[in-house]
Design a protein around this motif. Sequence first.
Motif, short mmCIF file in Angstrom:
data_model
loop_
_atom_site.label_atom_id
_atom_site.label_comp_id
_atom_site.label_asym_id
_atom_site.label_seq_id
_atom_site.Cartn_x
_atom_site.Cartn_y
_atom_site.Cartn_z
N TRP A 191 0.56 -1.16 0.28
CA TRP A 191 0.09 0.36 -0.28
C TRP A 191 0.95 1.67 0.07
N THR A 192 0.28 2.42 -0.31
CA THR A 192 0.80 4.03 -0.21
C THR A 192 0.43 4.70 -0.61
N VAL A 193 0.81 5.42 0.71
CA VAL A 193 -0.09 6.82 0.91
C VAL A 193 1.52 7.70 0.11
N ILE A 194 0.30 8.82 -0.54
CA ILE A 194 1.31 10.05 -1.11
C ILE A 194 1.03 11.28 -0.35
N ASP A 195 1.69 12.05 0.48
CA ASP A 195 1.47 12.93 0.95
C ASP A 195 1.70 14.25 -0.12
N GLU A 196 1.04 15.25 -0.10
CA GLU A 196 1.66 16.39 -0.70
C GLU A 196 2.02 17.26 -0.42
N PRO A 197 2.04 17.78 0.81
CA PRO A 197 2.19 18.82 1.41
C PRO A 197 4.08 18.74 1.97
N THR A 198 3.82 17.67 2.19
CA THR A 198 5.33 17.16 2.72
C THR A 198 5.84 16.69 1.38
N ALA A 199 5.45 15.98 0.01
CA ALA A 199 6.37 16.02 -1.65
C ALA A 199 7.03 13.81 -0.53
N ARG A 200 5.96 13.41 -0.02
CA ARG A 200 6.35 12.23 0.79
C ARG A 200 5.34 10.41 0.23
N VAL A 201 6.24 9.63 0.41
CA VAL A 201 5.15 8.47 0.01
C VAL A 201 5.68 7.26 0.73
N ILE A 202 5.10 7.29 1.43
CA ILE A 202 4.82 6.36 2.62
C ILE A 202 4.50 5.09 1.79
N CYS A 203 5.04 3.76 2.06
CA CYS A 203 4.50 2.93 1.65
C CYS A 203 4.78 1.56 2.78
N GLU A 204 4.15 0.21 2.66
CA GLU A 204 4.45 -0.55 3.26
C GLU A 204 5.67 -1.79 1.86
N LEU A 205 6.35 -2.08 1.83
CA LEU A 205 7.26 -3.12 1.22
C LEU A 205 7.34 -4.02 1.83
N ASP A 206 6.82 -5.30 0.81
CA ASP A 206 7.05 -6.96 1.45
C ASP A 206 8.73 -6.64 -0.09
N ASN A 207 9.01 -7.89 0.89
CA ASN A 207 10.33 -8.52 1.23
C ASN A 207 10.57 -10.14 0.71
N PRO A 208 9.62 -10.35 -0.11
CA PRO A 208 10.08 -12.22 -0.42
C PRO A 208 11.16 -12.38 -0.93
N MET A 209 11.32 -14.31 -0.23
CA MET A 209 12.28 -14.71 -0.78
C MET A 209 11.79 -15.16 -1.61
N ARG A 210 13.03 -16.49 -2.27
CA ARG A 210 12.96 -17.14 -3.04
C ARG A 210 11.99 -18.62 -2.84
N ASP A 211 11.52 -18.99 -3.86
CA ASP A 211 10.95 -20.42 -3.21
C ASP A 211 11.96 -21.05 -3.15
N PRO A 212 11.64 -22.46 -1.54
CA PRO A 212 12.61 -22.71 -0.50
C PRO A 212 12.52 -23.79 -1.92
N GLY A 213 11.70 -24.20 -2.59
CA GLY A 213 11.24 -25.48 -3.32
C GLY A 213 9.97 -26.62 -3.17
N ASP A 214 9.20 -26.15 -2.30
CA ASP A 214 7.68 -26.03 -2.89
C ASP A 214 6.65 -24.71 -2.91
N GLY A 215 6.44 -23.92 -2.79
CA GLY A 215 6.21 -22.40 -3.41
C GLY A 215 5.99 -22.18 -2.19
N THR A 216 6.46 -22.43 -1.06
CA THR A 216 6.54 -21.43 0.26
C THR A 216 6.65 -19.79 -0.38
N ILE A 217 5.95 -18.98 -0.09
CA ILE A 217 5.65 -17.79 -0.21
C ILE A 217 6.40 -17.40 1.52
N ILE A 218 8.22 -16.87 1.92
CA ILE A 218 8.51 -16.78 2.44
C ILE A 218 9.20 -15.11 2.77
#
Length: 172
Positions: free
Chosen positions: A81-108
Amino acid sequence: MTRPTFSRDELVAAFATFEQTVARAGETKDWDAWVEHYTDDVEYIEHAAGTMRGKDQVRTWIRATMSVFPGSYMTAFPARWTVIDEPTARVICELDNPMRDPGDGTIISATNISIVTYAGDGKWCRQEDVYNPLRFLNAALKWCRKAEELGTLDEEAAAWYRKHGQPAGAAS
């Protein structure tokens, strides 16, 4: 000092371009292209690594971080998700950091909050990453356990796993 103002459209477009570059960097491991989206005097606050000033310090840090486990096993960095804050010229967001598949399709993965401040002309002058390092540690440990169980734990990750082991009170 008065901060320049930017339209919502410019902030949205600049962040979309930034996200596309980050996505390509995740695929190609070309972190230099990502660093070029910052001003020469960028201030990058990374709570575990400290504060970096200037593109050279950011470039050195990101290359080192993303060239070894667990960073080298992270495949993408999409904004949930992102929030655009025009008065401060900021973008605030939650970033996901998934790791590669360990071999069975699991997302960690683990997430962080990033606050980026726009400077104009497609450049960002400040970024702060806010997160709990223990969540990233636990995600990496969970990935190692799963890969070990599946027989896909390679030597780089195994060496890291032997060194860091299971912390007290860690979630599985």
